[in-house]
Design an enzyme around this catalytic site. Structure first.
Site, PDB file in Angstrom:
ATOM      1  N   HIS A  52       7.767   4.601  -2.005  1.00 44.29           N
ATOM      2  CA  HIS A  52       8.393   3.658  -2.303  1.00 44.29           C
ATOM      3  C   HIS A  52       7.432   2.306  -1.587  1.00 44.29           C
ATOM      4  CE1 HIS A  52      13.051   4.457  -2.206  1.00 44.29           C
ATOM      5  NE2 HIS A  52      12.587   4.574  -3.389  1.00 44.29           N
TER       6      HIS A  52
HETATM    7  C1  LIG Z   1       8.041  10.987  -7.018  1.00 45.77           C
HETATM    8  C2  LIG Z   1       8.830   9.709  -6.826  1.00 45.77           C
HETATM    9  C3  LIG Z   1      10.448   9.223  -7.015  1.00 45.77           C
HETATM   10  C4  LIG Z   1      10.874   8.514  -6.757  1.00 45.77           C
HETATM   11  N1  LIG Z   1      12.258   7.763  -6.464  1.00 45.77           N
HETATM   12  C5  LIG Z   1      12.622   6.859  -7.110  1.00 45.77           C
HETATM   13  C6  LIG Z   1      14.273   6.827  -7.330  1.00 45.77           C
HETATM   14  O1  LIG Z   1      14.630   8.266  -6.970  1.00 45.77           O
HETATM   15  N2  LIG Z   1      14.859   5.605  -7.150  1.00 45.77           N
HETATM   16  C7  LIG Z   1      13.930   4.395  -7.277  1.00 45.77           C
HETATM   17  O2  LIG Z   1      14.456   3.327  -7.650  1.00 45.77           O
HETATM   18  N3  LIG Z   1      12.417   4.244  -7.065  1.00 45.77           N
HETATM   19  C8  LIG Z   1      11.695   5.746  -7.106  1.00 45.77           C
HETATM   20  N4  LIG Z   1      10.704   5.683  -7.034  1.00 45.77           N
HETATM   21  C9  LIG Z   1       9.891   4.369  -6.960  1.00 45.77           C
HETATM   22  C10 LIG Z   1       9.728   3.893  -8.113  1.00 45.77           C
HETATM   23  O3  LIG Z   1       9.864   4.520  -9.004  1.00 45.77           O
HETATM   24  C11 LIG Z   1       8.741   3.110  -7.860  1.00 45.77           C
HETATM   25  O4  LIG Z   1       8.637   1.816  -7.379  1.00 45.77           O
HETATM   26  C12 LIG Z   1       8.522   2.046  -9.892  1.00 45.77           C
HETATM   27  O5  LIG Z   1       8.321   2.660  -9.914  1.00 45.77           O
HETATM   28  C13 LIG Z   1       6.935   1.550  -9.342  1.00 45.77           C
HETATM   29  O6  LIG Z   1       6.665   0.836 -10.081  1.00 45.77           O
HETATM   30  P1  LIG Z   1       5.427   0.058 -10.811  1.00 45.77           P
HETATM   31  O7  LIG Z   1       5.608  -0.970 -12.102  1.00 45.77           O
HETATM   32  O8  LIG Z   1       5.274  -1.271  -9.189  1.00 45.77           O
HETATM   33  O9  LIG Z   1       4.141   0.888 -10.375  1.00 45.77           O
HETATM   34  P2  LIG Z   1       4.323   2.434 -11.199  1.00 45.77           P
HETATM   35  O10 LIG Z   1       5.532   2.643 -12.419  1.00 45.77           O
HETATM   36  O11 LIG Z   1       3.953   3.356 -10.646  1.00 45.77           O
HETATM   37  O12 LIG Z   1       3.438   2.048 -12.739  1.00 45.77           O
HETATM   38  C14 LIG Z   1       1.974   1.514 -12.814  1.00 45.77           C
HETATM   39  C15 LIG Z   1       1.124   2.264 -13.336  1.00 45.77           C
HETATM   40  O13 LIG Z   1      -0.306   1.619 -13.864  1.00 45.77           O
HETATM   41  C16 LIG Z   1      -0.463   2.917 -13.698  1.00 45.77           C
HETATM   42  N5  LIG Z   1      -2.442   2.368 -13.871  1.00 45.77           N
HETATM   43  C17 LIG Z   1      -2.420   1.991 -12.019  1.00 45.77           C
HETATM   44  N6  LIG Z   1      -4.081   2.328 -12.099  1.00 45.77           N
HETATM   45  C18 LIG Z   1      -4.635   2.183 -13.691  1.00 45.77           C
HETATM   46  C19 LIG Z   1      -5.883   1.255 -13.583  1.00 45.77           C
HETATM   47  N7  LIG Z   1      -6.443   1.257 -12.904  1.00 45.77           N
HETATM   48  N8  LIG Z   1      -5.856   1.037 -14.970  1.00 45.77           N
HETATM   49  C20 LIG Z   1      -4.956   1.605 -16.493  1.00 45.77           C
HETATM   50  N9  LIG Z   1      -3.465   1.803 -15.976  1.00 45.77           N
HETATM   51  C21 LIG Z   1      -3.251   1.743 -14.300  1.00 45.77           C
HETATM   52  C22 LIG Z   1      -0.636   3.648 -13.765  1.00 45.77           C
HETATM   53  O14 LIG Z   1      -1.008   5.149 -14.421  1.00 45.77           O
HETATM   54  C23 LIG Z   1       0.990   3.887 -13.562  1.00 45.77           C
HETATM   55  O15 LIG Z   1       1.297   4.114 -15.630  1.00 45.77           O
HETATM   56  C24 LIG Z   1       9.496   6.669  -7.138  1.00 45.77           C
HETATM   57  C25 LIG Z   1       8.620   7.067  -7.359  1.00 45.77           C
HETATM   58  C26 LIG Z   1       8.028   8.357  -6.855  1.00 45.77           C
HETATM   59  C27 LIG Z   1       6.161   8.251  -7.461  1.00 45.77           C
END
Ligand SMILES: Cc1cc2nc3c(=O)[nH]c(=O)nc-3n(C[C@H](O)[C@H](O)[C@H](O)COP(=O)(O)OP(=O)(O)OC[C@H]3O[C@@H](n4cnc5c(N)ncnc54)[C@H](O)[C@@H]3O)c2cc1C
Length: 540
Positions: free
Chosen positions: A471
């Site tokens: 997280h």
């Molecule tokens: C293994 C795991 C288990 C988890 N379990 C839970 C759970 O059970 N419940 C819950 O609520 N949360 C859970 N989480 C946390 C939750 O999924 C994250 O907090 C949330 O998905 C983050 O969202 P975000 O949009 O900030 O980032 P992300 O969803 O990580 O999205 C970022 C995206 O940007 C892309 N990206 C990065 N850099 C670049 C770049 N330079 N160019 C193009 N694309 C790029 C990545 O590939 C990714 O697709 C978990 C996370 C993980 C990894």
């Protein structure tokens, strides 16, 4: 040098939990067009869609960036695996599907920390907007949003026993952690629809792939934000190995997550003066908060050997596995539709606390390192996580190569408060494991083991077995524009620059008291409305 140039109104970087929401909501308006850049590829894999596949997607180079933290001084200098989704849907495509919003007080605290307009009353409509949940109080739950929430369908007696054990300690049963109160023990809701994962990609992108004004570009790794006179004008990216420029007529929106949004800002010359100088990056705008205030949840397993036949390991004899597969195919129910931790508990490490400061993921099998080591035989793992850590770390650059991983230092357990809380938490967990209701199932405490009793012994155990709960947040903190720690203002605009926002987990001023996926999607839902409102202002 960059070859082809494409142009759209909005360029969103990262198709994760936030990016998918943004792309879908902004392209609802046919009068504008949106490009969504994602470094990873398709999410069409049974390993992603079937909940049990979770075991394999994490750490798979096809779906996970496979980051590693710096050695953590308080965790016996271990460098931890730090999974992040690299696929459409981002981390929502590889996560544990536990659906939790956090506590009302979390959002009220954000507002007090300078994130005006992000108090609980203001964000609740967005939590409702993003979800479909069949039951639950309509004043808290949504009925027609893109993300589907389901109740855990597999509820064996041993799981009920853990909930009853909590009741003996005065922790009440709770059948809706996302309702009026988070307190208590019960079954989690999961991001699932009819036994399949409901991710940001399945909920927000899939229904909208046909939109003419939405261009989803896979395997597009953004390497730099382009600026002209203090305004973001586009993004440079490597797409299938070739450099391309994606111009933004209106805005560039970073949604690359708490690790890579700050990385991309710094690579593009936006960040702390010292960090830019260290890598000889020409500064575009100095912002000391970029990559600071980085923090994460960690948890520690307390593991019990339980009577054979009562937990999951004994369900996976070859014959039973076939039966479960057949049942899943017919009904989408049973252990294959079950995420690792069906039972949750929100409890207090100290009775005087106003709200819970501990979250449990209770799994019906024995594991360490979130599955890296699976223990043979039937076991229950109660993984306890202090939900309001006070330790803060950093994301910094390892160099100027945009393809290289940044330096990830969550700095777990740096503060005495965090160390005190986890000691108390382990002791509380043992009281649950020793409660009368769990006794008919429990044979022995396997970890930490009865030899671990004093504060120092517990901390030593924590140092060897604590792990990330995935997280990470806070590295592009939202706050008042005049606060030097703020990276974005309450409208999620990067302070001091035009045409650039960050909308993802990195903007949380402090982590919510629970899992982060729903809160990130809430942030993106509200962020999309802020962008639409700004467009209304400029087009009038
Ligand atoms: C293994 C795991 C288990 C988890 N379990 C839970 C759970 O059970 N419940 C819950 O609520 N949360 C859970 N989480 C946390 C939750 O999924 C994250 O907090 C949330 O998905 C983050 O969202 P975000 O949009 O900030 O980032 P992300 O969803 O990580 O999205 C970022 C995206 O940007 C892309 N990206 C990065 N850099 C670049 C770049 N330079 N160019 C193009 N694309 C790029 C990545 O590939 C990714 O697709 C978990 C996370 C993980 C990894």
């Amino acid at each position: 040098m960059a070859g082809r140039t494409r142009e759209s109104d909005y360029v969103v970087v990262g198709a994760g939990s936030a990016g998918c929401v943004l792309a879908a909501r902004l392209s609802e308006d046919e009068g504008c067009d949106v490009t969504l850049l994602e470094a990873g590829g398709s999410d069409r894999s049974p390993l992603i869609r079937i909940p049990f596949g979770l075991m394999w997607v994490m750490q798979s180079p096809r779906f996970d960036w496979r980051f590693v933290t710096t050695p953590q001084p308080r965790l016996a200098d271990r460098a931890l695996a730090f999974p992040r989704g690299k696929v459409l849907g981002g981390s929502s495509s590889i996560n544990g599907m536990t659906a939790i919003r956090g506590q009302e007080q979390d959002f009220d605290l954000w507002a007090q920390m300078g994130a005006r307009g992000w108090d609980h009353d203001s964000v609740l409509p967005y939590f409702k907007k993003l979800e479909t949940f069949a039951r639950g109080d309509a004043s808290f739950h949504g009925k027609d949003g893109p993300i589907h929430l389901s109740d855990v369908s597999y509820r064996p007696p041993i799981a009920d026993a853990w909930i009853a054990a909590c009741a003996e300690l005065g922790i009440p049963a709770n059948d809706d952690f996302n309702g009026a109160a988070q307190d208590g023990a019960g079954y989690y809701q999961n991001n699932m629809r009819r036994g399949l994962r409901s991710s940001a990609a399945t909920g927000y992108l899939e229904p909208n792939y046909g939109r003419k004004n939405l261009d989803v570009v896979k395997r597009a790794h953004a390497t730099r934000i382009l600026f002209a006179s203090g305004r973001a004008t586009g993004v440079e990216a490597v797409v299938d190995g070739a450099a391309q420029i994606f111009r933004a007529r209106k805005e560039v929106i970073l949604a690359a997550g708490a690790v890579q949004s700050p990385q991309l800002l710094m690579l593009s010359g936006v960040g702390p003066e010292g960090e830019l100088r260290r890598h000889a990056i020409a500064p575009v705008h100095r912002l000391e908060g970029v990559g600071r205030n980085f923090h994460d949840h960690f948890d520690v397993p307390v593991i019990y050997r339980v009577r054979r036949g009562t937990a999951l390991a004994s369900q996976y004899t070859p014959l039973r596995a076939v039966l479960h597969a057949l049942r899943y195919a017919a009904t989408r129910k049973g252990p294959l539709a079950t995420v690792t931790s069906p039972v949750g508990v929100f409890a207090r490490s100290r009775p005087e606390l106003a709200t819970p400061d501990l979250q449990y993921h209770v799994a019906l099998w024995g594991f360490i390192g979130h599955g890296a080591i699976k223990l043979p035989g039937d076991a229950v793992t109660a993984a306890v996580c202090p939900v309001r850590p006070t330790s803060r770390g950093t994301v910094t650059l390892s160099g100027t190569d945009p393809m290289a991983a940044p330096v990830i230092d969550p700095n777990y357990l740096a503060t005495p408060e965090d160390r005190r809380t986890i000691i108390d938490a382990i002791r509380l967990t043992r009281r649950m494991g020793e409660a009368r209701a769990f006794a008919p199932f429990c044979e022995a405490e396997l970890y930490p083991g009865t030899g671990v009793q004093t504060d120092d012994e517990i901390l030593d155990y924590v140092a060897r077995y604590a792990d990330t709960v995935y997280h990470p947040v806070g590295s592009c903190r939202m706050g008042d524009a005049n606060d030097p720690a703020s990276v974005v203002d309450p409208e999620l605009r990067v302070v001091g620059l035009d045409g650039l926002r960050v909308i993802d987990a990195s903007v949380m001023p402090c982590v919510v008291s629970g899992n982060t996926n729903l809160p990130v999607m809430m942030i993106a839902e509200r962020g999309a409305d802020l962008i639409k409102a700004a467009r209304g202002r400029t087009t009038r």
